[in-house]
Design a protein around this motif. Sequence first.
Motif, mmCIF file in Angstrom:
data_model
loop_
_atom_site.group_PDB
_atom_site.id
_atom_site.type_symbol
_atom_site.label_atom_id
_atom_site.label_comp_id
_atom_site.label_asym_id
_atom_site.label_seq_id
_atom_site.Cartn_x
_atom_site.Cartn_y
_atom_site.Cartn_z
ATOM 1 N N LEU A 158 32.733 18.388 92.520
ATOM 2 C CA LEU A 158 32.998 17.066 93.098
ATOM 3 C C LEU A 158 32.331 15.981 92.262
ATOM 4 C CD1 LEU A 158 32.400 17.608 96.927
ATOM 5 C CD2 LEU A 158 34.558 17.059 95.826
ATOM 6 N N THR B 191 30.132 11.645 95.590
ATOM 7 C CA THR B 191 30.784 12.302 96.721
ATOM 8 C C THR B 191 29.957 13.496 97.180
ATOM 9 O OG1 THR B 191 32.953 11.631 95.877
ATOM 10 C CG2 THR B 191 32.925 13.402 97.504
ATOM 11 N N GLU C 31 34.329 8.569 101.011
ATOM 12 C CA GLU C 31 33.823 9.683 100.194
ATOM 13 C C GLU C 31 33.694 10.946 101.053
ATOM 14 O OE1 GLU C 31 32.884 9.687 96.865
ATOM 15 O OE2 GLU C 31 33.067 7.567 96.425
ATOM 16 N N SER D 237 37.018 12.547 101.530
ATOM 17 C CA SER D 237 37.355 13.280 100.308
ATOM 18 C C SER D 237 36.617 14.616 100.252
ATOM 19 C CB SER D 237 37.011 12.415 99.100
ATOM 20 O OG SER D 237 37.210 13.118 97.913
ATOM 21 N N ALA D 238 35.321 14.607 100.557
ATOM 22 C CA ALA D 238 34.518 15.832 100.510
ATOM 23 C C ALA D 238 34.980 16.837 101.562
ATOM 24 C CB ALA D 238 33.036 15.497 100.706
#
Length: 173
Positions: A120, A124, A155, A158-159
Amino acid sequence: MPDDEDTMSSATELLNIFGAEQGHLQRLVRRITGSTHTAEDVVHETFIKLMNRDVGKRDVGLVVTTARNLARDAMRAERVRLSYAESISRDQLQPSVVCPEDEVASRMDLHSLLRALETLPRRTKRIFLLSKIDGMTYPQIARSLNISVSTVEKEMISALEFCRNWRRRRENI
């Protein structure tokens, strides 16, 4: 198309508006959100959002409206987070007895996930670990990294999506 001088003039005007209105904006947003920290984040986010816009002396209303809308967005996001937190059942929060084989398998999965997280983007991964390992709230993470709560939320989305995809791949092995 605005030239550099127009852009600088607009940025200067925006700074002037914020200098004159920052206290008013923070009070307004604090009344909406009920939080001094959220008010600071929202006012900061307002400035960032308008930074690349052509703003003049008469655009105080635009600044106030943007701050008000961002405060309402923050409140909606907070309601969603609280609703989710309340939907978690007590059974999900209770520790369960784990047999040694399951514990070993879980540790192996954790180590595999931690290795996968290395792919990643640095920020993030850091936000994810601060939230999930250190137990920090989004506003705490935002303050510690000097970014907006909205950025932390994006973020984390996204993670978490990365983790869901990682899990799907592991289950299909």
